[in-house]
Scaffold this motif. Structure first.
Motif, PDB file in Angstrom:
ATOM      1  N   MET A   1       1.161  13.557 -51.715  1.00 13.15           N
ATOM      2  CA  MET A   1       0.033  13.250 -51.058  1.00 13.15           C
ATOM      3  C   MET A   1       0.067  11.671 -51.251  1.00 13.15           C
ATOM      4  SD  MET A   1      -2.970  14.176 -49.563  1.00 13.15           S
ATOM      5  CE  MET A   1      -4.636  14.650 -49.882  1.00 13.15           C
ATOM      6  N   GLY A   2      -0.156  10.937 -50.079  1.00 17.91           N
ATOM      7  CA  GLY A   2      -0.202   9.511 -50.176  1.00 17.91           C
ATOM      8  C   GLY A   2      -1.554   9.012 -50.590  1.00 17.91           C
ATOM      9  N   LYS A   3      -1.639   7.489 -50.488  1.00 20.54           N
ATOM     10  CA  LYS A   3      -2.947   7.025 -50.945  1.00 20.54           C
ATOM     11  C   LYS A   3      -3.399   6.520 -49.624  1.00 20.54           C
ATOM     12  CE  LYS A   3      -2.056   5.377 -55.697  1.00 20.54           C
ATOM     13  NZ  LYS A   3      -1.402   4.501 -56.293  1.00 20.54           N
ATOM     14  N   ARG A   4      -4.810   6.844 -49.602  1.00 20.41           N
ATOM     15  CA  ARG A   4      -5.661   6.222 -48.676  1.00 20.41           C
ATOM     16  C   ARG A   4      -5.922   4.671 -49.181  1.00 20.41           C
ATOM     17  NH1 ARG A   4     -10.282   8.557 -45.619  1.00 20.41           N
ATOM     18  NH2 ARG A   4     -12.146   6.953 -45.536  1.00 20.41           N
ATOM     19  N   ILE A   5      -5.694   3.804 -47.978  1.00 22.87           N
ATOM     20  CA  ILE A   5      -5.982   2.477 -48.184  1.00 22.87           C
ATOM     21  C   ILE A   5      -7.539   2.130 -47.686  1.00 22.87           C
ATOM     22  CG2 ILE A   5      -5.140  -0.052 -47.568  1.00 22.87           C
ATOM     23  CD1 ILE A   5      -2.466   1.186 -46.871  1.00 22.87           C
ATOM     24  N   ASP A 241      -5.036   6.173 -33.957  1.00 22.12           N
ATOM     25  CA  ASP A 241      -3.610   6.614 -33.276  1.00 22.12           C
ATOM     26  C   ASP A 241      -2.735   7.686 -34.299  1.00 22.12           C
ATOM     27  OD1 ASP A 241      -3.847   4.731 -31.008  1.00 22.12           O
ATOM     28  OD2 ASP A 241      -2.545   3.373 -32.097  1.00 22.12           O
ATOM     29  N   VAL A 242      -3.175   7.915 -35.438  1.00 23.81           N
ATOM     30  CA  VAL A 242      -2.524   8.692 -36.499  1.00 23.81           C
ATOM     31  C   VAL A 242      -3.340   9.756 -36.827  1.00 23.81           C
ATOM     32  CG1 VAL A 242      -1.520   8.560 -38.560  1.00 23.81           C
ATOM     33  CG2 VAL A 242      -1.336   6.464 -37.242  1.00 23.81           C
ATOM     34  N   VAL A 243      -2.530  10.870 -36.830  1.00 24.26           N
ATOM     35  CA  VAL A 243      -3.513  12.064 -37.141  1.00 24.26           C
ATOM     36  C   VAL A 243      -3.461  11.891 -38.771  1.00 24.26           C
ATOM     37  CG1 VAL A 243      -3.553  14.809 -37.206  1.00 24.26           C
ATOM     38  CG2 VAL A 243      -2.562  13.411 -35.268  1.00 24.26           C
ATOM     39  N   TYR A 244      -4.493  11.578 -39.211  1.00 25.82           N
ATOM     40  CA  TYR A 244      -4.761  11.173 -40.928  1.00 25.82           C
ATOM     41  C   TYR A 244      -4.425  12.362 -41.660  1.00 25.82           C
ATOM     42  CZ  TYR A 244      -6.623   9.503 -45.153  1.00 25.82           C
ATOM     43  OH  TYR A 244      -6.749   8.946 -46.263  1.00 25.82           O
ATOM     44  N   ASP A 245      -4.862  13.668 -41.123  1.00 24.37           N
ATOM     45  CA  ASP A 245      -4.990  14.797 -42.342  1.00 24.37           C
ATOM     46  C   ASP A 245      -3.367  15.188 -42.519  1.00 24.37           C
ATOM     47  OD1 ASP A 245      -7.522  14.675 -42.623  1.00 24.37           O
ATOM     48  OD2 ASP A 245      -8.027  16.218 -41.210  1.00 24.37           O
ATOM     49  N   GLU A 246      -2.449  15.062 -41.476  1.00 25.90           N
ATOM     50  CA  GLU A 246      -1.120  15.416 -41.481  1.00 25.90           C
ATOM     51  C   GLU A 246      -0.247  14.514 -41.924  1.00 25.90           C
ATOM     52  OE1 GLU A 246       0.867  15.981 -37.903  1.00 25.90           O
ATOM     53  OE2 GLU A 246      -0.507  17.732 -37.111  1.00 25.90           O
ATOM     54  N   VAL A 247      -0.729  13.035 -41.551  1.00 27.26           N
ATOM     55  CA  VAL A 247       0.313  11.841 -42.019  1.00 27.26           C
ATOM     56  C   VAL A 247       0.318  11.672 -43.495  1.00 27.26           C
ATOM     57  CG1 VAL A 247       0.820   9.510 -41.686  1.00 27.26           C
ATOM     58  CG2 VAL A 247       0.505  11.051 -39.657  1.00 27.26           C
ATOM     59  N   ILE A 248      -1.012  11.764 -44.239  1.00 26.90           N
ATOM     60  CA  ILE A 248      -1.275  11.310 -45.520  1.00 26.90           C
ATOM     61  C   ILE A 248      -0.477  12.153 -46.310  1.00 26.90           C
ATOM     62  CG2 ILE A 248      -3.312  12.897 -45.830  1.00 26.90           C
ATOM     63  CD1 ILE A 248      -3.182   9.222 -47.091  1.00 26.90           C
ATOM     64  N   ASP A 249      -0.135  13.617 -46.085  1.00 28.73           N
ATOM     65  CA  ASP A 249       0.867  14.150 -46.899  1.00 28.73           C
ATOM     66  C   ASP A 249       2.306  13.553 -46.980  1.00 28.73           C
ATOM     67  OD1 ASP A 249      -1.194  16.186 -47.558  1.00 28.73           O
ATOM     68  OD2 ASP A 249      -0.689  17.471 -45.900  1.00 28.73           O
ATOM     69  N   ILE A 250       2.479  12.847 -46.246  1.00 25.76           N
ATOM     70  CA  ILE A 250       3.991  12.310 -46.167  1.00 25.76           C
ATOM     71  C   ILE A 250       3.936  10.910 -46.404  1.00 25.76           C
ATOM     72  CG2 ILE A 250       5.882  12.006 -44.538  1.00 25.76           C
ATOM     73  CD1 ILE A 250       5.079  14.362 -43.088  1.00 25.76           C
ATOM     74  N   ALA A 251       3.036   9.943 -45.918  1.00 22.90           N
ATOM     75  CA  ALA A 251       3.126   8.612 -46.176  1.00 22.90           C
ATOM     76  C   ALA A 251       2.997   8.319 -47.716  1.00 22.90           C
ATOM     77  CB  ALA A 251       2.053   8.090 -45.290  1.00 22.90           C
ATOM     78  N   SER A 252       3.423   7.022 -48.081  1.00 24.26           N
ATOM     79  CA  SER A 252       2.967   6.738 -49.411  1.00 24.26           C
ATOM     80  C   SER A 252       1.814   6.126 -49.177  1.00 24.26           C
ATOM     81  CB  SER A 252       3.872   5.760 -50.028  1.00 24.26           C
ATOM     82  OG  SER A 252       4.032   4.560 -49.049  1.00 24.26           O
ATOM     83  N   HIS A 253       1.253   5.295 -48.251  1.00 23.52           N
ATOM     84  CA  HIS A 253      -0.124   4.719 -48.094  1.00 23.52           C
ATOM     85  C   HIS A 253      -0.496   5.128 -46.573  1.00 23.52           C
ATOM     86  CE1 HIS A 253       1.389   2.427 -51.648  1.00 23.52           C
ATOM     87  NE2 HIS A 253       0.139   2.701 -52.031  1.00 23.52           N
ATOM     88  N   LEU A 254      -1.770   5.131 -46.098  1.00 22.96           N
ATOM     89  CA  LEU A 254      -2.278   5.194 -44.874  1.00 22.96           C
ATOM     90  C   LEU A 254      -3.628   4.504 -44.768  1.00 22.96           C
ATOM     91  CD1 LEU A 254      -2.160   6.490 -42.008  1.00 22.96           C
ATOM     92  CD2 LEU A 254      -2.667   8.583 -42.943  1.00 22.96           C
ATOM     93  N   THR A 255      -3.771   3.810 -43.625  1.00 25.05           N
ATOM     94  CA  THR A 255      -5.192   3.298 -43.530  1.00 25.05           C
ATOM     95  C   THR A 255      -5.899   4.275 -42.668  1.00 25.05           C
ATOM     96  OG1 THR A 255      -4.337   2.282 -41.479  1.00 25.05           O
ATOM     97  CG2 THR A 255      -4.570   0.950 -43.643  1.00 25.05           C
ATOM     98  N   PRO A 256      -7.089   4.518 -43.069  1.00 31.65           N
ATOM     99  CA  PRO A 256      -8.075   5.299 -42.172  1.00 31.65           C
ATOM    100  C   PRO A 256      -8.694   4.804 -40.944  1.00 31.65           C
ATOM    101  CG  PRO A 256      -9.214   4.707 -44.373  1.00 31.65           C
ATOM    102  CD  PRO A 256      -7.875   4.248 -44.363  1.00 31.65           C
ATOM    103  N   VAL A 257      -9.177   5.516 -40.051  1.00 31.59           N
ATOM    104  CA  VAL A 257      -9.978   4.924 -38.965  1.00 31.59           C
ATOM    105  C   VAL A 257     -11.441   5.837 -38.854  1.00 31.59           C
ATOM    106  CG1 VAL A 257      -9.962   4.386 -36.543  1.00 31.59           C
ATOM    107  CG2 VAL A 257      -8.046   4.324 -37.716  1.00 31.59           C
TER     108      VAL A 257
END
Ligand code: NAP
Length: 282
Positions: A1-5, A241-257
């Motif tokens: 699980m990546g980190k939410r920025i 533009d990003v599907v947060y709930d899916e991408v957070i599992d793969i990314a190291s870090h992800l910005t929410p919108v």
């Protein structure tokens, strides 16, 4: 699980630094930084953006003035107003609220702002300086993107970065900033072939398309830093533009919108104002 920025958390550090810099100089008798916003007409989005600018500016000790001009003003008169602000030594930064009503030549009016006061980084001089890799004012959204990336990934050099979007205000400057940090940069757009495969190579992926939910987990390499710039209203809610709930599992870090890039932009505008002020009061 990546980190939410959390954009707000990163912005907080900048705000504290801005505030203490201003108070330190003011205590030595130096005048406060001053920003002027120019609005032509009554665009609702611009008015609410200006309210946010004013609130944050004043909370950090920056003088904020708004000039609201009637839509019936001529282009010549508008440029005359801007020239007066260019010449006013007590004004450090000028922001022209865009879009202008359609009878105005936006490029011509924007170009009339002195590049030394162009805190939105939209004049040809600042664009040119950015592309040369020289010090300049950078458009606030692109500046937010690079500052967030640097915050979570201090070692950008040699990383593969992919930016989806090539607008003059977001995609191109964000890509240029990554290049200036020695990333290996690919810019994608609506004619890019095999977009998914290109994105999947990225250590840093910036989505600035305005296509809600376009970037799924299939676009993202394990451990990538993903920055979602997209903001599109869908059924009364802002979507990235990003599907947060899916991408957070793969990314190291992800910005929410919302709460990611958008939470940084006004702070970056004020940071630009302070940079102009420091040069003026030196
Ligand atoms: P823009 O001028 O419409 O540019 C969008 C870019 O995305 C274009 O380069 C376009 O390619 C590309 N694109 C669109 N659909 C695509 C697709 N299916 N595949 C690949 N590329 C595609 O938008 P912008 O002004 O750069 O803004 C981008 C997004 O960021 C918007 O959602 C906007 O609301 C948001 N934004 C957010 C902030 C913030 O503070 N968070 C600030 C500014 C903008 P072509 O060039 O080929 O058409």
């Amino acid at each position: 699980m990546g980190k939410r920025i959390e954009g707000k958390e990163i912005a907080k550090t900048y705000r504290e630094n801005i505030k203490s810099l201003i108070e330190e100089k003011v205590s030595k008798g130096i005048r406060r930084p001053s920003m002027v916003a120019v609005l032509v007409g009554n665009d609702g989005g611009s008015i609410s953006y200006m309210k946010n600018q004013q609130k944050l500016s004043e909370s950090l000790g920056v003088k904020y003035t708004s000039i609201v001009l009637d839509e019936s003003i001529t282009e010549e008169e508008l440029i005359k107003n801007i020239n007066e602000l260019n010449e006013d030594t007590n004004v450090d930064g000028i922001i022209l609220q865009l879009p202008l009503p359609k009878q105005f030549d936006e490029k011509k009016v924007t170009s009339s702002i002195s590049y030394k006061k162009d805190i939105d980084g939209l004049t040809d001089v600042n664009i040119g300086l950015l592309y040369k890799g020289d010090k300049c004012f950078i458009p606030c959204t692109a500046k937010s993107v690079i500052e967030i990336i640097k915050f979570v990934e201090p070692n950008i050099e040699g990383k593969k970065a992919v930016v989806i979007g090539r607008s003059n205000i977001v995609g191109k400057p964000a890509a240029q900033l990554l290049l200036n940090e020695n990333a290996t940069v690919t810019i994608c757009h609506s004619r890019t072939k095999n977009l998914k495969d290109v994105c999947k190579e990225a250590d840093i992926l910036v989505a600035a398309m305005g296509r809600p939910g376009f970037v799924t987990k299939d676009f993202v390499k394990e451990g990538a830093v993903v920055i979602d710039v997209g903001t599109t209203m869908v059924e009364g809610k802002i979507k990235g533009d990003v599907v947060y709930d899916e991408v957070i599992d793969i990314a190291s870090h992800l910005t929410p919108v919302p709460g990611g890039v958008g939470a940084m932009t006004t702070t970056m505008l004020i940071k630009n104002t302070c940079e102009a002020w420091e040069k003026n009061v030196r």
